[in-house]
Design a protein around this motif. Structure first.
Motif, PDB file in Angstrom:
ATOM      1  N   GLU A  63     -65.084   6.218  -8.464  1.00  0.00           N
ATOM      2  CA  GLU A  63     -64.330   7.477  -8.371  1.00  0.00           C
ATOM      3  C   GLU A  63     -63.595   7.581  -7.025  1.00  0.00           C
ATOM      4  O   GLU A  63     -62.416   7.949  -6.963  1.00  0.00           O
ATOM      5  N   LEU A  64     -64.297   7.240  -5.945  1.00  0.00           N
ATOM      6  CA  LEU A  64     -63.692   7.304  -4.611  1.00  0.00           C
ATOM      7  C   LEU A  64     -62.592   6.259  -4.446  1.00  0.00           C
ATOM      8  O   LEU A  64     -61.580   6.504  -3.784  1.00  0.00           O
ATOM      9  N   ASP A  65     -62.786   5.101  -5.043  1.00  0.00           N
ATOM     10  CA  ASP A  65     -61.763   4.063  -4.990  1.00  0.00           C
ATOM     11  C   ASP A  65     -60.494   4.525  -5.713  1.00  0.00           C
ATOM     12  O   ASP A  65     -59.374   4.296  -5.240  1.00  0.00           O
ATOM     13  N   ASP A  66     -60.674   5.176  -6.862  1.00  0.00           N
ATOM     14  CA  ASP A  66     -59.533   5.725  -7.604  1.00  0.00           C
ATOM     15  C   ASP A  66     -58.828   6.800  -6.768  1.00  0.00           C
ATOM     16  O   ASP A  66     -57.591   6.895  -6.765  1.00  0.00           O
ATOM     17  N   ARG A  67     -59.612   7.623  -6.062  1.00  0.00           N
ATOM     18  CA  ARG A  67     -59.035   8.672  -5.230  1.00  0.00           C
ATOM     19  C   ARG A  67     -58.199   8.059  -4.099  1.00  0.00           C
ATOM     20  O   ARG A  67     -57.103   8.542  -3.797  1.00  0.00           O
ATOM     21  N   ALA A  68     -58.725   7.000  -3.487  1.00  0.00           N
ATOM     22  CA  ALA A  68     -57.987   6.318  -2.418  1.00  0.00           C
ATOM     23  C   ALA A  68     -56.671   5.756  -2.953  1.00  0.00           C
ATOM     24  O   ALA A  68     -55.629   5.858  -2.295  1.00  0.00           O
ATOM     25  N   SER A  69     -56.711   5.187  -4.140  1.00  0.00           N
ATOM     26  CA  SER A  69     -55.491   4.642  -4.752  1.00  0.00           C
ATOM     27  C   SER A  69     -54.479   5.752  -5.016  1.00  0.00           C
ATOM     28  O   SER A  69     -53.265   5.555  -4.843  1.00  0.00           O
ATOM     29  N   TYR A  70     -54.972   6.922  -5.434  1.00  0.00           N
ATOM     30  CA  TYR A  70     -54.084   8.061  -5.679  1.00  0.00           C
ATOM     31  C   TYR A  70     -53.377   8.485  -4.387  1.00  0.00           C
ATOM     32  O   TYR A  70     -52.158   8.687  -4.364  1.00  0.00           O
ATOM     33  N   TYR A  71     -54.153   8.604  -3.296  1.00  0.00           N
ATOM     34  CA  TYR A  71     -53.549   8.982  -2.021  1.00  0.00           C
ATOM     35  C   TYR A  71     -52.532   7.930  -1.573  1.00  0.00           C
ATOM     36  O   TYR A  71     -51.463   8.268  -1.051  1.00  0.00           O
ATOM     37  N   GLU A  72     -52.859   6.664  -1.774  1.00  0.00           N
ATOM     38  CA  GLU A  72     -51.948   5.600  -1.362  1.00  0.00           C
ATOM     39  C   GLU A  72     -50.650   5.621  -2.169  1.00  0.00           C
ATOM     40  O   GLU A  72     -49.575   5.333  -1.631  1.00  0.00           O
ATOM     41  N   SER A  73     -50.747   6.003  -3.449  1.00  0.00           N
ATOM     42  CA  SER A  73     -49.531   6.115  -4.260  1.00  0.00           C
ATOM     43  C   SER A  73     -48.669   7.267  -3.767  1.00  0.00           C
ATOM     44  O   SER A  73     -47.430   7.183  -3.778  1.00  0.00           O
ATOM     45  N   ARG A  74     -49.307   8.349  -3.322  1.00  0.00           N
ATOM     46  CA  ARG A  74     -48.549   9.475  -2.772  1.00  0.00           C
ATOM     47  C   ARG A  74     -47.893   9.107  -1.445  1.00  0.00           C
ATOM     48  O   ARG A  74     -46.781   9.559  -1.154  1.00  0.00           O
ATOM     49  N   ILE A  75     -48.570   8.306  -0.638  1.00  0.00           N
ATOM     50  CA  ILE A  75     -47.983   7.836   0.626  1.00  0.00           C
ATOM     51  C   ILE A  75     -46.725   7.022   0.333  1.00  0.00           C
ATOM     52  O   ILE A  75     -45.677   7.225   0.953  1.00  0.00           O
ATOM     53  N   MET A  76     -46.833   6.095  -0.629  1.00  0.00           N
ATOM     54  CA  MET A  76     -45.698   5.253  -0.979  1.00  0.00           C
ATOM     55  C   MET A  76     -44.528   6.102  -1.493  1.00  0.00           C
ATOM     56  O   MET A  76     -43.371   5.881  -1.123  1.00  0.00           O
TER      57      MET A  76
END
Length: 242
Positions: free
Chosen positions: A72-85
């Motif tokens: 779940e936390l890994d998915d959350r990190a990926s979500y934030y990284e997509s928003r950064i991009m």
């Protein structure tokens, strides 16, 4: 000038906050994975129990929960990284950008040049009997040019708005060119019906300033006045007090 002077600074701060959130989620994901692994690393696969470790079933359940948390936390990190991009690569022109009008004018020039290029291509195609550009190419470009010009007109109307502070019974409305927002400040918390009307009209609660706000436009200021001045007048006519 429309927009706000701290636009780029705020954009960078938002990216930095997302970076920090992504890094935190990655760290917590890795920690949860390691805890999950350590709980059962010495347990043979399929082993229901081991002498002296009667709580193995519970350990396995805890390990599974930790692994699920890690995912779940890994998915959350990926979500934030997509928003950064998305924030870094976003080419959309924000109304908060003080260079918005200039950028829109440049965009119009590029679109108009592309339209002329297609016109010339189509003219040459008719002469040679070859295939022209798709029929929708020119209408599509014309539509985008019109939309950009309309946005410039809207931003110019915002530029023409004076800074204002309008008092009403129960609060005040501010048309603030610095933050590029129409702000409504109430002296007391509003009832659910008023809050619902504020949201319907595009206003959002800003905890940092303890007020309701919306992007600054003539329409936003009219909506604020309609909501607050009309309701205050109605309450006064009914003899109600806040």
């Amino acid at each position: 000038m429309s927009g706000r002077a701290d636009y780029e600074e705020r954009k960078q701060e938002r990216i930095e906050r997302l970076n920090a959130a992504a890094e935190k989620a990655r760290r917590e994901s890795n920690a949860a994975y390691l805890r999950s692994h350590d709980l059962v690393k010495n347990v043979p696969l399929g082993q229901p129990n081991i002498s002296g470790r009667s709580a193995l079933p519970n350990l396995r359940k805890k390990s599974i929960r930790l692994m699920e948390k890690a995912i779940e936390l890994d998915d959350r990190a990926s979500y934030y990284e997509s928003r950064i991009m998305a924030a870094e690569e976003n080419s959309a022109i924000s109304s908060d950008d003080p260079e918005a009008i200039k950028k829109l004018q440049e965009k119009i020039s590029e679109l108009e040049a592309e339209r002329e290029r297609i016109k010339a291509y189509n003219k040459e195609a008719r002469k040679k009997g070859t295939e022209p550009a798709p029929w929708y190419a020119l209408p599509y470009l014309s539509k985008k040019i019109k939309a950009a010009k309309e946005r410039i007109a809207k931003l110019e109307r915002v530029d023409a708005m004076p800074a204002e502070l309008i008092s009403f019974d129960g609060g005040e409305i501010e048309s603030d060119p610095i933050t590029n927002r129409v702000i409504i400040r109430f002296h007391e918390r509003q009832d659910d019906a008023t809050i619902r009307n504020l949201k319907i009209n595009g206003f959002r609660w800003a905890p940092s300033i303890k007020a309701w706000q919306r992007m600054r436009t003539p329409a936003a200021l009219r909506a604020a006045c309609d909501l607050c001045l009309t309701s205050a007048k109605t309450a006064e006519e009914k003899g109600e007090t806040r």
